[in-house]
Structure formats: structure tokens, C-alpha cells
Design a protein around this motif. Sequence first.
Motif, PDB file in Angstrom:
ATOM      1  N   TYR A  99     -41.296  98.948 -17.523  1.00 36.72           N
ATOM      2  CA  TYR A  99     -41.231  97.544 -17.959  1.00 36.72           C
ATOM      3  C   TYR A  99     -42.450  97.102 -18.769  1.00 36.72           C
ATOM      4  CZ  TYR A  99     -43.796  96.278 -13.610  1.00 36.72           C
ATOM      5  OH  TYR A  99     -44.685  96.173 -12.585  1.00 36.72           O
ATOM      6  N   GLN A 156     -42.269  94.194  -3.740  1.00 40.75           N
ATOM      7  CA  GLN A 156     -43.692  93.882  -3.845  1.00 40.75           C
ATOM      8  C   GLN A 156     -44.021  92.491  -3.314  1.00 40.75           C
ATOM      9  OE1 GLN A 156     -45.391  94.768  -7.660  1.00 40.75           O
ATOM     10  NE2 GLN A 156     -44.744  96.911  -7.560  1.00 40.75           N
ATOM     11  N   ARG A 177     -51.443  87.003 -14.160  1.00 37.61           N
ATOM     12  CA  ARG A 177     -51.172  88.402 -14.540  1.00 37.61           C
ATOM     13  C   ARG A 177     -49.918  88.798 -13.773  1.00 37.61           C
ATOM     14  NH1 ARG A 177     -49.435  93.358 -12.526  1.00 37.61           N
ATOM     15  NH2 ARG A 177     -49.892  94.859 -14.120  1.00 37.61           N
ATOM     16  N   GLU A 214     -50.656  89.332  -9.567  1.00 36.58           N
ATOM     17  CA  GLU A 214     -49.919  90.149  -8.615  1.00 36.58           C
ATOM     18  C   GLU A 214     -50.179  91.576  -9.013  1.00 36.58           C
ATOM     19  OE1 GLU A 214     -46.774  92.093  -9.133  1.00 36.58           O
ATOM     20  OE2 GLU A 214     -47.427  92.081 -11.219  1.00 36.58           O
ATOM     21  N   TRP A 215     -50.099  92.481  -8.038  1.00 39.24           N
ATOM     22  CA  TRP A 215     -50.181  93.901  -8.377  1.00 39.24           C
ATOM     23  C   TRP A 215     -49.040  94.604  -7.681  1.00 39.24           C
ATOM     24  CZ3 TRP A 215     -51.160  97.150 -11.867  1.00 39.24           C
ATOM     25  CH2 TRP A 215     -51.301  98.513 -11.581  1.00 39.24           C
ATOM     26  N   VAL A 216     -49.219  95.047  -6.453  1.00 36.96           N
ATOM     27  CA  VAL A 216     -48.142  95.758  -5.786  1.00 36.96           C
ATOM     28  C   VAL A 216     -47.906  95.182  -4.386  1.00 36.96           C
ATOM     29  CG1 VAL A 216     -47.377  97.991  -4.895  1.00 36.96           C
ATOM     30  CG2 VAL A 216     -48.454  97.878  -7.140  1.00 36.96           C
ATOM     31  N   TRP A 239     -39.725  89.173  -8.985  1.00 43.39           N
ATOM     32  CA  TRP A 239     -39.601  89.988 -10.204  1.00 43.39           C
ATOM     33  C   TRP A 239     -39.628  91.489  -9.919  1.00 43.39           C
ATOM     34  CZ3 TRP A 239     -43.358  86.589  -8.792  1.00 43.39           C
ATOM     35  CH2 TRP A 239     -44.592  87.116  -8.439  1.00 43.39           C
ATOM     36  N   GLU A 240     -39.934  91.868  -8.669  1.00 41.74           N
ATOM     37  CA  GLU A 240     -40.009  93.288  -8.358  1.00 41.74           C
ATOM     38  C   GLU A 240     -39.496  93.601  -6.956  1.00 41.74           C
ATOM     39  OE1 GLU A 240     -43.597  95.445 -10.527  1.00 41.74           O
ATOM     40  OE2 GLU A 240     -44.160  93.426  -9.894  1.00 41.74           O
TER      41      GLU A 240
HETATM   42 CA    CA Z   1     -46.284  94.173  -9.597  1.00 34.98          CA
END
Ligand code: CA
Length: 361
Positions: A99, A156, A177, A214-216, A239-240
Motif C-alpha cells: 500500500y 493493528q 502519520r 500509527e505504526w503496527v 485502515w488495517e
Molecule cells: Ca500501520
Amino acid sequence: MERRKFLQNAGIAGILAAGAAPAVHAQGAPAIRWRLASSFPKALDTIFGSAEVFSKIVSEATGGKFTISVHAGGELMPAFGVVDGVQQGTVECAHTAPYYFFGKDDTFAIDCAIPFGLNSRQMTAWMYEGNGMKLMREFYKNYNIVNFPMGNTGAQMGGWYRKEIKSVADIKGLKMRIGGFGGKVLERIGGVPQNIPGGEIYQALEKGTIDATEWVGPYDDLKLGFYKVAKNYVYPAWWEGGPELELYVNTKAYEALSTENKAIVECAAALAHTDMQAKYDAKNPKALKELVAGGVKLQRMPKDVMEAAFKASQDLYSDLSAKNPQWKKIYTDFADFRREQHQWFRFAEAGFDDFMQQQKL
Ligand code: CA
């Protein structure tokens, strides 16, 4: 019959004794050395580590005759330059989150995660048993890429916010982000998405260049230290729901492999795929406890944010389907699969999980 067998054996024995037998593996199996460009920093043993798992299996399965060196994001090329790198043959392969490349074509995102898409199990099912792999392979032909699923993080966390998010009004003007494609929907509900590679996010959040990130999930997020600058930890990332990572192999490099080595690449990628999800599932609980013990405030994503984002995502998908035939073709199949998956998962899986999560264990 017996005599012939004896003679054959004697013949082989004779050749061996004379030292004339060619070493079975020495001929017709030249050493293959590939380079893999990852989009991730080395510090993340989960997401970066799966490329190392892949490389280790390939090397061991070929007795060291096929080796793949694994390079962190930025080492050989920018973290977001890996599609060009594989397409042009600068490297033989890459490991990334497709993505990131929605700027080339939004269709890339379907091969990773789109808002309100599939969870990890469902994504694997679509790729391996649905039409996912077939459709994505057709799409990637345009980029000289042969793709393999290689890792999933599972659903996530929805990220770290300096200020508490109470309703969709708090999303207005929020500089965040957010992983790739999710930003398109965030934008539609008033946010200001930023696409920043994993290795550079902390600095941006600390400096105040962004209000949220956000990251994981807990294990990686703890390592990246976001809790030091933002205390509100929101879930889930709409979104994930189950972002899939992908191994990209340059078509020419792949076609040059023997049938045997092709099978080894496929098996090693499949093993690394399972390995990443297992690592996340095993490591996240402890990290979450640690974060909460350290004063992090856990909060469920407000329902009106989820609903506004859901509606915005459906509008976005209609718009994309109207103007991008590749998107339309693949998304239509994906969406049909998603409908059926949720009609099934709500019964046994959700019923079991829901009960178990309420028990004192
Ligand atoms: Ca993410």
C-alpha cells in the motif's frame, strides 16, 4: 536380470572407486546470489525479521547454493523505492507493504490493506484459495514483479495521539502519520495524512511535525517509543484489519530459477508468512501490558469516527471503481470475498472469541 543389476552396480562401484564420478551437486548448479531490499528498519525483528527468515530457509534448503542478502530500508535504496528497484532489476527482490505504492496505482493497496478490508486469516484465504494471487500476479506483470504473500501483522492498533480523540470532530486538521492508503480515507473525514517510513516517525512526532501516528501494534510501537511523546493509544486501526506484506521478485530473476529453486522460494515465503503473524500474536500481549503499566491510556476508537470512515471508504471505492478498471476488477472480487467471509466469521470464530475473552482465565 540379476546379472544385469550386478553389472550395473559393479560399474558404478568401479567409477566411484576410480574417483571419476562427478560430484552430484557440483555440476549444473551454479551459486545464485540475490539481494533483497526491505522497506523496514533492522530494529524491527518482526516485520524486518521475516525477510531474514525467508533468506535463511532458501540458503539452508539449497545447501548454501542460493543465498539472499537482506538489506534494511535506505541501505540500497529508499524504503519507498523498492518497487522501482525490483522493476528495473537493481535488486532481485524486495519485502514491503504494497500500500505504500498507491501513488503509482491505487490497486497496489488491495494487495496489503485497504480500510475496512480483510483480517489476517481472510486475507491469506483470499490470496491462497480465492482469486487474490491470480489477480495480483496479473496486475504485477506491468511492474516485472512476481509476488508472494510474506507476512501479516494481524489487526493493528489505531495509533498514538497527543490529544484524546473523543469524536470525529477531533479528526479535523489532525496531522497524522498513517500507513499508505488509509490516508485517503482519513483525508475524507478531515485529517491530514503523512506518509513517513518507520525509521523516521518518532522524530516527527517528538518534534511536533505530526499530532499523531500509527505504526503496527504494541510490540513494535513499544520499541519505537511513541508512548514517550503521546499517551493516548487508540484501537483498532480501521485502515488495517490484517495488512499483508509481500515479497516482490523481479520476473526475469524468477524465471531464471530452476523449478526446484522456484519451489524453494515459494515454500520459504509461505513459511515466513506464517512466522510473522505468529511472532506478532506471541509478542503483543506482553508489550501491551508493559505499555499500560507505564501509564498509556487505552481507548476504543469512537464509534462516530469508525462510521464516518466506513462511509468515506465506500465512497472512495466507488470513485476508484469508476475511473480505474484494474482497481474495479480486483476490488470487486475482493469485496465479494469479504462479504462472504464476514457472513461466516460472525458465527463460530466470533462466537468462540467473544465467549473466551469474557472468562477469567
Ligand atoms: Ca500501520
